[in-house]
Design a protein around this motif. Structure first.
Motif, PDB file in Angstrom:
ATOM      1  N   THR A 102       0.859  -1.175   0.000  1.00  0.00           N
ATOM      2  CA  THR A 102       0.000   0.000   0.000  1.00  0.00           C
ATOM      3  C   THR A 102       0.899   1.230   0.000  1.00  0.00           C
ATOM      4  N   TYR A 113       1.062   5.229   0.506  1.00  0.00           N
ATOM      5  CA  TYR A 113       0.303   6.304   1.112  1.00  0.00           C
ATOM      6  C   TYR A 113       1.196   7.531   1.249  1.00  0.00           C
ATOM      7  N   SER A 114       0.643   8.681   0.987  1.00  0.00           N
ATOM      8  CA  SER A 114       1.346   9.943   1.170  1.00  0.00           C
ATOM      9  C   SER A 114       0.364  10.960   1.711  1.00  0.00           C
ATOM     10  N   LEU A 125      -5.352   5.968  -1.624  1.00  0.00           N
ATOM     11  CA  LEU A 125      -4.387   4.907  -1.336  1.00  0.00           C
ATOM     12  C   LEU A 125      -4.200   4.048  -2.584  1.00  0.00           C
TER      13      LEU A 125
END
Length: 62
Positions: free
Chosen positions: A23, A25-26, A32
């Motif tokens: 996954t 994510y930022s 996502l």
């Protein structure tokens, strides 16, 4: 004691494989990014004595 007293043990070869789950994510991205993929490879194990050996592996991961 010399090397001829301890002949090399059999060499074992095999294949390995499995699944990758990740996954991304930022904080700057609201969506996502979930990915599922695979990996596969070869493994070779050689025992030099009853208690010492080495193993070499090569993998491809997508």
């Amino acid at each position: 004691m010399n090397a001829q007293d301890y002949p090399l043990q059999p060499t074992l070869m095999g294949v390995k494989g499995g699944a990758n789950f990740s996954t991304v994510y930022s904080e700057n991205i609201n969506d996502l990014d979930f990915r599922t993929d695979f990996y596969a490879g070869l493994a070779v194990e050689a025992m030099l004595t009853d208690k010492f050996g080495f193993q070499v592996e090569a993998f491809y991961s997508r």
